[in-house]
Enzyme design. Sequence first.
Site, PDB file in Angstrom:
ATOM      1  N   ARG A 136     -12.112  -3.810  -2.998  1.00  0.00           N
ATOM      2  CA  ARG A 136     -11.685  -5.248  -2.392  1.00  0.00           C
ATOM      3  C   ARG A 136     -12.796  -6.186  -2.368  1.00  0.00           C
ATOM      4  O   ARG A 136     -12.963  -6.706  -0.979  1.00  0.00           O
ATOM      5  CB  ARG A 136     -11.189  -4.802  -0.854  1.00  0.00           C
ATOM      6  CG  ARG A 136     -10.047  -3.977  -0.943  1.00  0.00           C
ATOM      7  CD  ARG A 136      -8.752  -4.840  -1.830  1.00  0.00           C
ATOM      8  NE  ARG A 136      -7.667  -3.892  -1.441  1.00  0.00           N
ATOM      9  CZ  ARG A 136      -7.335  -2.848  -2.102  1.00  0.00           C
ATOM     10  NH1 ARG A 136      -8.137  -2.427  -3.169  1.00  0.00           N
ATOM     11  NH2 ARG A 136      -6.229  -2.194  -1.840  1.00  0.00           N
ATOM     12  N   SER A 149      -1.970  -4.892   3.790  1.00  0.00           N
ATOM     13  CA  SER A 149      -3.155  -4.318   4.592  1.00  0.00           C
ATOM     14  C   SER A 149      -4.073  -5.435   5.484  1.00  0.00           C
ATOM     15  O   SER A 149      -4.338  -6.288   4.884  1.00  0.00           O
ATOM     16  CB  SER A 149      -3.995  -3.516   3.916  1.00  0.00           C
ATOM     17  OG  SER A 149      -3.331  -2.293   3.347  1.00  0.00           O
ATOM     18  N   GLU A 206      -9.561  -7.384   5.726  1.00  0.00           N
ATOM     19  CA  GLU A 206      -9.138  -7.792   4.334  1.00  0.00           C
ATOM     20  C   GLU A 206      -8.470  -8.915   4.213  1.00  0.00           C
ATOM     21  O   GLU A 206      -8.691 -10.117   3.186  1.00  0.00           O
ATOM     22  CB  GLU A 206      -8.340  -6.603   3.782  1.00  0.00           C
ATOM     23  CG  GLU A 206      -7.631  -6.726   2.351  1.00  0.00           C
ATOM     24  CD  GLU A 206      -6.772  -5.827   1.990  1.00  0.00           C
ATOM     25  OE1 GLU A 206      -7.315  -4.530   1.950  1.00  0.00           O
ATOM     26  OE2 GLU A 206      -5.491  -5.932   1.009  1.00  0.00           O
TER      27      GLU A 206
HETATM   28  N1  EPU Z   1      -1.434   6.639   7.113  1.00  0.00           N
HETATM   29  C1  EPU Z   1      -1.279   7.323   8.287  1.00  0.00           C
HETATM   30  N2  EPU Z   1      -0.626   6.166   9.219  1.00  0.00           N
HETATM   31  C2  EPU Z   1      -0.270   5.097   8.887  1.00  0.00           C
HETATM   32  C3  EPU Z   1      -0.605   4.449   7.654  1.00  0.00           C
HETATM   33  C4  EPU Z   1      -1.053   5.238   6.724  1.00  0.00           C
HETATM   34  O1  EPU Z   1      -1.208   8.385   8.671  1.00  0.00           O
HETATM   35  O2  EPU Z   1       0.014   4.100   9.836  1.00  0.00           O
HETATM   36  C5  EPU Z   1      -1.880   7.731   6.032  1.00  0.00           C
HETATM   37  C6  EPU Z   1      -0.818   7.901   4.864  1.00  0.00           C
HETATM   38  O3  EPU Z   1       0.220   8.729   5.049  1.00  0.00           O
HETATM   39  C7  EPU Z   1      -1.704   8.282   3.719  1.00  0.00           C
HETATM   40  C8  EPU Z   1      -2.877   7.490   4.018  1.00  0.00           C
HETATM   41  O4  EPU Z   1      -2.856   7.188   5.371  1.00  0.00           O
HETATM   42  O5  EPU Z   1      -2.037   9.656   3.813  1.00  0.00           O
HETATM   43  C9  EPU Z   1      -3.022   6.442   3.172  1.00  0.00           C
HETATM   44  O6  EPU Z   1      -2.060   5.452   3.483  1.00  0.00           O
HETATM   45  P1  EPU Z   1      -1.426   4.607   2.027  1.00  0.00           P
HETATM   46  O7  EPU Z   1      -1.039   5.440   1.094  1.00  0.00           O
HETATM   47  O8  EPU Z   1      -0.436   3.639   2.685  1.00  0.00           O
HETATM   48  O9  EPU Z   1      -2.681   3.857   1.571  1.00  0.00           O
HETATM   49  P2  EPU Z   1      -3.411   2.754   2.216  1.00  0.00           P
HETATM   50  O10 EPU Z   1      -4.960   3.218   2.241  1.00  0.00           O
HETATM   51  O11 EPU Z   1      -3.236   2.605   3.596  1.00  0.00           O
HETATM   52  C10 EPU Z   1      -3.913   1.379   0.138  1.00  0.00           C
HETATM   53  C11 EPU Z   1      -4.149  -0.086   0.089  1.00  0.00           C
HETATM   54  C12 EPU Z   1      -2.736  -0.881   0.060  1.00  0.00           C
HETATM   55  C13 EPU Z   1      -1.940  -0.070  -1.162  1.00  0.00           C
HETATM   56  C14 EPU Z   1      -1.843   1.362  -0.843  1.00  0.00           C
HETATM   57  C15 EPU Z   1      -1.200   2.120  -1.925  1.00  0.00           C
HETATM   58  C16 EPU Z   1      -6.288  -0.742   1.394  1.00  0.00           C
HETATM   59  C17 EPU Z   1      -6.681  -1.270   2.655  1.00  0.00           C
HETATM   60  N3  EPU Z   1      -4.791  -0.745   1.305  1.00  0.00           N
HETATM   61  O12 EPU Z   1      -3.423   1.616   1.540  1.00  0.00           O
HETATM   62  O13 EPU Z   1      -2.793  -2.192  -0.367  1.00  0.00           O
HETATM   63  O14 EPU Z   1      -0.714  -0.758  -1.281  1.00  0.00           O
HETATM   64  O15 EPU Z   1      -3.272   1.971  -0.671  1.00  0.00           O
HETATM   65  O16 EPU Z   1      -2.188   1.993  -2.914  1.00  0.00           O
HETATM   66  O17 EPU Z   1      -6.770  -0.488   0.577  1.00  0.00           O
HETATM   67  C18 EPU Z   1      -2.768  -4.278   0.629  1.00  0.00           C
HETATM   68  O18 EPU Z   1      -4.115  -4.421   0.146  1.00  0.00           O
HETATM   69  O19 EPU Z   1      -2.404  -5.291   1.255  1.00  0.00           O
HETATM   70  C19 EPU Z   1      -2.259  -2.979   0.312  1.00  0.00           C
HETATM   71  C20 EPU Z   1      -1.044  -3.002   0.844  1.00  0.00           C
END
Ligand code: EPU
Length: 301
Positions: free
Chosen positions: A169, A223, A295
């Site tokens: 990022r 995010s 972000e």
């Molecule tokens: N999780 C929780 N609680 C929550 C949200 C997530 O326990 O409220 C857990 C999920 O169950 C999962 C883990 O956290 O086990 C990761 O969650 P997720 O797969 O949704 O991925 P993320 O790391 O929260 C990142 C990117 C997203 C992208 C997703 C999928 C960042 C900050 N965000 O989210 O990007 O869509 O992976 O690839 O790196 C964005 O940048 O705007 C964005 C949406």
Amino acid sequence: MLLPKGVQRNISLAPFAAYKVGGAADYFFEASTEIELVKVIDWAFHSKIPYFVLGSGSNLLIRDTGFRGLVIYVGPLTRSWKIELLEGEGRFRVPAAFSKAELLDFALMNGWSGLEFSAGIPGTLGGAVYMNAGTRWGSYESVIESVRLWIPKLGIVEKPATEMGFKYRGHGEGALSKGAIVLSVDIKLQKSSDNGSLSFAMVDRILSYRGARQALERPSCGSVFKNPEGSSMGAGRLIEAANLKGQAIGGAQISTKHANFILNTGEAKAKDIEDLVEFIQKTIFEKYKIELELELIIIGQ
Ligand code: EPU
């Protein structure tokens, strides 16, 4: 002050930002060609007027007091940006104002692979360069060969991706000098060996993953925080563990579905969203001694 042709005064920015909040820009210009864009930025730079290039505003919070300067809008209402074919298989020059979704469609429809990871990411390619946008399936650094920039006093400069210092990022310190604007991006894709059916299947899988986990039904910027380095928990998981899901300030609410999303439930002010951001940062620091880094980009007075 004599304004260049097409520059408007006092235009509300709320309609142009994903959050649908924010005050007005003192000056506003809609650019539909690179020449127009460079001309108006050059004018702003020489007139000492702060400027900001606005794509689709998908990762942006504009404060209620607005922006004291020139906003140059190049986003999705402006349909004239075109992809250019470069020499060599799978090489394309894409204007920074081009939408990521349309670029992915172009690749899928023409049998090019490499951008599947980007399915569902909103915004323009300029934003993708600025923050090396991505998902768990990849990020833009994997397809970018070089970036064309406009840099104050230097004009148009082309930088190979190796000089951009892309990271999770973000880009390297100093890779984009102050006031630099991304004009276009040269990317390299691979020819799909199977008419693209694997690519289509992967895009479908990613879109269902996002649909199931992310709060996409209300205005948000996706995010809000980067996942903190060195923590086994991502930002969403941490915010959930701190019992903050559903917490609200004014019209801004932490999503009950994905805790790293702050939603505008209808009547939010930019101040509500920013206050909620600070409340989350403070709570997570107090509980876990982790500093959540934004972000989301915040502009305005
Ligand atoms: N999780 C929780 N609680 C929550 C949200 C997530 O326990 O409220 C857990 C999920 O169950 C999962 C883990 O956290 O086990 C990761 O969650 P997720 O797969 O949704 O991925 P993320 O790391 O929260 C990142 C990117 C997203 C992208 C997703 C999928 C960042 C900050 N965000 O989210 O990007 O869509 O992976 O690839 O790196 C964005 O940048 O705007 C964005 C949406």
